[in-house]
Design a protein around this motif. Structure first.
Motif, PDB file in Angstrom:
ATOM      1  N   MET A 242       0.960  -1.065  -0.135  1.00 31.22           N
ATOM      2  CA  MET A 242       0.061  -0.039   0.045  1.00 31.22           C
ATOM      3  C   MET A 242       1.030   1.133   0.060  1.00 31.22           C
ATOM      4  SD  MET A 242      -2.743   1.031   2.688  1.00 31.22           S
ATOM      5  CE  MET A 242      -1.959   1.847   3.990  1.00 31.22           C
ATOM      6  N   LYS A 243       0.638   2.138  -0.987  1.00 35.46           N
ATOM      7  CA  LYS A 243       1.528   3.389  -1.062  1.00 35.46           C
ATOM      8  C   LYS A 243       0.539   4.388  -0.617  1.00 35.46           C
ATOM      9  CE  LYS A 243       3.691   6.188  -4.451  1.00 35.46           C
ATOM     10  NZ  LYS A 243       4.026   6.397  -5.835  1.00 35.46           N
ATOM     11  N   MET A 244       0.879   5.509  -0.087  1.00 38.05           N
ATOM     12  CA  MET A 244       0.215   6.621   0.302  1.00 38.05           C
ATOM     13  C   MET A 244       0.703   7.922  -0.096  1.00 38.05           C
ATOM     14  SD  MET A 244       0.651   6.623   4.542  1.00 38.05           S
ATOM     15  CE  MET A 244       0.011   5.239   4.720  1.00 38.05           C
ATOM     16  N   SER A 245       0.203   9.018  -0.008  1.00 39.82           N
ATOM     17  CA  SER A 245       0.760  10.361  -0.249  1.00 39.82           C
ATOM     18  C   SER A 245       1.793  10.694   0.636  1.00 39.82           C
ATOM     19  CB  SER A 245      -0.105  11.211  -0.575  1.00 39.82           C
ATOM     20  OG  SER A 245      -0.929  11.753   0.607  1.00 39.82           O
ATOM     21  N   ASN A 246       2.613  11.633   0.082  1.00 40.44           N
ATOM     22  CA  ASN A 246       3.766  12.129   1.161  1.00 40.44           C
ATOM     23  C   ASN A 246       3.254  12.895   2.415  1.00 40.44           C
ATOM     24  OD1 ASN A 246       5.813  11.216  -0.708  1.00 40.44           O
ATOM     25  ND2 ASN A 246       6.128  12.833  -1.592  1.00 40.44           N
ATOM     26  N   GLU A 247       2.356  13.539   2.218  1.00 40.06           N
ATOM     27  CA  GLU A 247       1.476  14.297   3.168  1.00 40.06           C
ATOM     28  C   GLU A 247       0.925  13.291   4.178  1.00 40.06           C
ATOM     29  OE1 GLU A 247       0.647  15.044  -0.284  1.00 40.06           O
ATOM     30  OE2 GLU A 247       1.774  16.680  -0.373  1.00 40.06           O
ATOM     31  N   ALA A 248       0.234  12.245   3.729  1.00 41.42           N
ATOM     32  CA  ALA A 248      -0.343  11.366   4.545  1.00 41.42           C
ATOM     33  C   ALA A 248       0.832  10.498   5.241  1.00 41.42           C
ATOM     34  CB  ALA A 248      -1.436  10.302   3.952  1.00 41.42           C
TER      35      ALA A 248
ATOM     36  N   LYS B  70       8.293   0.993   1.916  1.00 43.37           N
ATOM     37  CA  LYS B  70       8.982  -0.143   1.361  1.00 43.37           C
ATOM     38  C   LYS B  70       8.273  -0.139  -0.210  1.00 43.37           C
ATOM     39  CE  LYS B  70       9.713  -5.102   1.472  1.00 43.37           C
ATOM     40  NZ  LYS B  70       9.417  -6.386   2.341  1.00 43.37           N
ATOM     41  N   ALA B  71       7.142   0.143  -0.372  1.00 43.93           N
ATOM     42  CA  ALA B  71       6.429   0.060  -1.632  1.00 43.93           C
ATOM     43  C   ALA B  71       6.950   1.349  -2.403  1.00 43.93           C
ATOM     44  CB  ALA B  71       4.841   0.248  -1.824  1.00 43.93           C
ATOM     45  N   TYR B  72       7.092   2.457  -1.700  1.00 42.17           N
ATOM     46  CA  TYR B  72       7.554   3.600  -2.324  1.00 42.17           C
ATOM     47  C   TYR B  72       8.902   3.659  -3.020  1.00 42.17           C
ATOM     48  CZ  TYR B  72       9.011   8.717  -2.847  1.00 42.17           C
ATOM     49  OH  TYR B  72       9.431   9.896  -3.311  1.00 42.17           O
ATOM     50  N   LYS B  73       9.654   2.848  -1.964  1.00 42.18           N
ATOM     51  CA  LYS B  73      11.130   2.985  -2.218  1.00 42.18           C
ATOM     52  C   LYS B  73      11.491   1.659  -3.563  1.00 42.18           C
ATOM     53  CE  LYS B  73      13.281   4.168   1.853  1.00 42.18           C
ATOM     54  NZ  LYS B  73      14.284   3.696   2.779  1.00 42.18           N
TER      55      LYS B  73
END
Length: 66
Positions: A1-7, A61-64
């Protein structure tokens, strides 16, 4: 699950700062003022922090991976 930077930033601050501080505050004040269920409240906050920390870890982890 990937979320926004703000979240991500919001929930990271909650997990690392706000929730542990709230737990420590409640526990300390419960000892002074004889508030009920100190162990239950702090235990619940700890479980929530662990759960949210796991979600943040997986999101990072998903973002990277991208």
């Amino acid at each position: 699950m990937k979320m926004s930077n703000e979240a991500y930033d919001f929930w990271k601050k909650m997990v690392e700062v706000v929730l542990p501080a709230a737990g420590a505050c409640y526990y300390g004040l419960s000892q002074i003022w004889n508030w009920p269920y100190a162990e239950h409240v702090v235990g619940t906050i700890s479980v929530i922090c662990t759960f949210l920390g796991t979600i943040l870890f997986n999101s990072n982890k998903a973002y990277k991976a991208e």
